[in-house]
Design a protein around this motif. Structure first.
Motif, short mmCIF file in Angstrom:
data_model
loop_
_atom_site.label_atom_id
_atom_site.label_comp_id
_atom_site.label_asym_id
_atom_site.label_seq_id
_atom_site.Cartn_x
_atom_site.Cartn_y
_atom_site.Cartn_z
N LYS A 1 0.84 -1.20 0.00
CA LYS A 1 0.00 0.00 0.00
C LYS A 1 0.87 1.25 0.00
O LYS A 1 1.83 1.36 0.75
CB LYS A 1 -0.92 0.01 1.21
N GLY A 2 0.50 2.19 -0.84
CA GLY A 2 1.22 3.45 -0.92
C GLY A 2 2.42 3.43 -1.84
O GLY A 2 3.05 4.45 -2.08
N MET A 3 2.74 2.28 -2.40
CA MET A 3 3.90 2.17 -3.28
C MET A 3 3.43 2.30 -4.72
O MET A 3 2.43 1.71 -5.11
CB MET A 3 4.59 0.82 -3.06
N ASN A 4 4.14 3.06 -5.51
CA ASN A 4 3.80 3.25 -6.92
C ASN A 4 4.83 2.48 -7.76
O ASN A 4 5.95 2.94 -7.93
CB ASN A 4 3.81 4.73 -7.27
N PRO A 5 4.45 1.31 -8.30
CA PRO A 5 5.42 0.52 -9.05
C PRO A 5 5.87 1.18 -10.35
O PRO A 5 6.98 0.97 -10.80
CB PRO A 5 4.68 -0.79 -9.33
N THR A 6 5.01 2.01 -10.92
CA THR A 6 5.38 2.71 -12.15
C THR A 6 6.55 3.65 -11.89
O THR A 6 7.50 3.72 -12.68
CB THR A 6 4.18 3.50 -12.71
N MET A 7 6.50 4.37 -10.78
CA MET A 7 7.59 5.28 -10.43
C MET A 7 8.90 4.51 -10.26
O MET A 7 9.94 4.91 -10.77
CB MET A 7 7.29 6.07 -9.16
N ALA A 8 8.84 3.38 -9.56
CA ALA A 8 10.05 2.58 -9.33
C ALA A 8 10.59 2.04 -10.65
O ALA A 8 11.81 2.02 -10.86
CB ALA A 8 9.76 1.45 -8.35
N ALA A 9 9.70 1.62 -11.54
CA ALA A 9 10.14 1.10 -12.84
C ALA A 9 10.78 2.20 -13.69
O ALA A 9 11.81 1.97 -14.33
CB ALA A 9 8.96 0.48 -13.58
N ILE A 10 10.18 3.38 -13.68
CA ILE A 10 10.75 4.51 -14.43
C ILE A 10 12.10 4.90 -13.86
O ILE A 10 13.08 5.09 -14.60
CB ILE A 10 9.78 5.71 -14.45
N MET A 11 12.18 5.00 -12.54
CA MET A 11 13.45 5.34 -11.90
C MET A 11 14.52 4.30 -12.23
O MET A 11 15.66 4.64 -12.55
CB MET A 11 13.29 5.45 -10.38
N GLY A 12 14.16 3.02 -12.14
CA GLY A 12 15.11 1.97 -12.45
C GLY A 12 15.61 2.03 -13.88
O GLY A 12 16.81 1.85 -14.14
N THR A 13 14.71 2.32 -14.80
CA THR A 13 15.10 2.43 -16.21
C THR A 13 16.11 3.55 -16.41
O THR A 13 17.15 3.36 -17.06
CB THR A 13 13.86 2.70 -17.09
N PHE A 14 15.83 4.71 -15.83
CA PHE A 14 16.74 5.83 -16.01
C PHE A 14 18.04 5.66 -15.22
O PHE A 14 19.09 6.15 -15.63
CB PHE A 14 16.05 7.16 -15.69
N GLN A 15 17.99 4.93 -14.13
CA GLN A 15 19.23 4.65 -13.40
C GLN A 15 20.13 3.72 -14.20
O GLN A 15 21.35 3.84 -14.15
CB GLN A 15 18.91 4.07 -12.03
N ILE A 16 19.53 2.80 -14.97
CA ILE A 16 20.34 1.97 -15.86
C ILE A 16 21.03 2.85 -16.90
O ILE A 16 22.21 2.64 -17.22
CB ILE A 16 19.48 0.88 -16.52
N LEU A 17 20.31 3.85 -17.41
CA LEU A 17 20.93 4.80 -18.34
C LEU A 17 22.06 5.59 -17.67
O LEU A 17 23.08 5.88 -18.29
CB LEU A 17 19.89 5.74 -18.93
#
Length: 89
Positions: A33-49
């Motif tokens: 609850k309260g966690m936004n998986p989309t945000m984590a996925a977007i952050m992870g993608t850009f961190q890989i970059l």
């Protein structure tokens, strides 16, 4: 290690571990609850970059901290999937 790299490591520490309190809270309450998986996925993608960018410019601080941040985001998304499945049962 140069002063520039030291500053990079110190600055990276703060931004890398910014998501850690949310991960620990989710694990403690055993709920997503309260966690936004989309945000984590977007952050992870850009961190890989960022890791790739760090490799291109030869910056160890950029690579190291973003590899750690990718791992934290991977754990967050994995925990989200796990707790979502548990909550459905």
């Amino acid at each position: 290690m140069s002063l520039t790299e030291v500053i990079g490591f110190v600055a990276g520490f703060g931004t890398t571990f910014a998501a850690l309190p949310d991960l620990l809270a989710m694990l403690k309450r055993r709920s997503c609850k309260g966690m936004n998986p989309t945000m984590a996925a977007i952050m992870g993608t850009f961190q890989i970059l960022w890791v790739y960018y760090g490799w291109l410019i030869g910056s160890r601080p950029v690579m190291v901290w973003n590899v750690v941040a990718v791992a934290i985001n991977f754990l967050m998304v994995g925990s989200y999937v796990h707790f979502t499945r548990l909550e459905r049962k």
